[in-house]
Design an enzyme around this catalytic site. Sequence first.
Site, PDB file in Angstrom:
ATOM      1  N   PRO A   1       0.838  -1.203   0.000  1.00 52.29           N
ATOM      2  CA  PRO A   1       0.000   0.000   0.000  1.00 52.29           C
ATOM      3  C   PRO A   1       0.872   1.252   0.000  1.00 52.29           C
ATOM      4  CG  PRO A   1      -0.798  -1.597   1.594  1.00 52.29           C
ATOM      5  CD  PRO A   1       0.522  -2.098   1.126  1.00 52.29           C
ATOM      6  N   GLU A   2       0.554   2.195  -0.889  1.00 53.02           N
ATOM      7  CA  GLU A   2       1.312   3.433  -0.988  1.00 53.02           C
ATOM      8  C   GLU A   2       0.468   4.582  -0.442  1.00 53.02           C
ATOM      9  OE1 GLU A   2       4.353   3.454  -1.698  1.00 53.02           O
ATOM     10  OE2 GLU A   2       4.718   1.563  -2.708  1.00 53.02           O
TER      11      GLU A   2
ATOM     12  N   HIS B   1      -5.196 -14.262   9.653  1.00 49.42           N
ATOM     13  CA  HIS B   1      -4.138 -13.275   9.868  1.00 49.42           C
ATOM     14  C   HIS B   1      -4.658 -11.983  10.495  1.00 49.42           C
ATOM     15  CE1 HIS B   1      -1.328 -15.848   7.763  1.00 49.42           C
ATOM     16  NE2 HIS B   1      -2.161 -15.921   6.745  1.00 49.42           N
TER      17      HIS B   1
ATOM     18  N   ARG C   1       1.851 -11.062   5.857  1.00 43.55           N
ATOM     19  CA  ARG C   1       3.324 -11.065   5.874  1.00 43.55           C
ATOM     20  C   ARG C   1       3.912 -10.499   7.167  1.00 43.55           C
ATOM     21  NH1 ARG C   1       5.529  -9.564  -0.200  1.00 43.55           N
ATOM     22  NH2 ARG C   1       4.129 -10.932  -1.362  1.00 43.55           N
TER      23      ARG C   1
ATOM     24  N   LYS D   1      22.368  14.863  -7.918  1.00 45.50           N
ATOM     25  CA  LYS D   1      22.086  13.435  -7.857  1.00 45.50           C
ATOM     26  C   LYS D   1      22.320  12.773  -9.213  1.00 45.50           C
ATOM     27  CE  LYS D   1      18.827  12.939  -4.029  1.00 45.50           C
ATOM     28  NZ  LYS D   1      19.663  11.976  -3.309  1.00 45.50           N
TER      29      LYS D   1
END
Length: 284
Positions: A2-3, A89, A107, A148
Amino acid sequence: MPELPEVETTKTSLLPLLHDTVHAVTVRQSSLRWPIPDDIHQLVGQRLIGLERRSKYILARFENHTMLWHLGMSGSFRLCNPQEELRKHDHLVIKFADIELRYHDPRRFGCILWLTEETQTKLLDTLGPEPLSEVFDANYLANKLKNKNTAIKVAIMDNHVVVGVGNIYATESLFNLGIHPAQPAKDLSFGQIEQLVIEIKRILKQAIDLGGSTLRDYTNAMGENGYFQQTLLAYGRAGEMCVNCETTLENIKLGQRASVFCPECQPMKKLKLPSKKVVQGKSK
């Protein structure tokens, strides 16, 4: 994983809990990325008075404590009827008057922690600005990128530069602007950086409006899917035709992440080297 749009959507879907009081807390599995605090039962009797998001963390503010929640790679919160059967879970259950908040994480890479001075310093203080804030503008990003040599996609996914621009949203933003994901960040013009800031904000706002991206098992706390994945033009489409030019989309690895791009629409820009001066038949 999830972002930012998925976390923002999750936070919003938890708003019905505001001002409700915790009646009980049950820890069914404490071993997450870090152990769930042994004293989490201190939440009992406290009202939930605020919900905020910082990067991919949800800050749940109770009357006397604040908790820091992170979904990790596979975590999700669900609002459930107490009579609903628990899933394998479901590791944490916070019971309110008529509803339960359950944290599900196959997880177990998520975290449920107190927000303390230590966690504030370790997890929050080093983060870059929010991408939808006024701080994140072209001048700020140009200053961060000017030295960068790393790939632009890796640079904008660096949480020390800006938070929440995950793989999906970085891939789509660069595709839409015709910027090769491996282009050295310092090589972008100021005009490109201006457009990139605008596109990142647009993509993230659109994703939030559509409830995030449901890939694998993400849903919000109401069990609803996101729909942004239906708009994807590049992410996850390696081997398919580009929607703009029908060239086959390619995939490279950058920062251990798959990076899909169109070799025709997103060419690598090569900088022109200074021409050599010839003096007395010798080049300098």
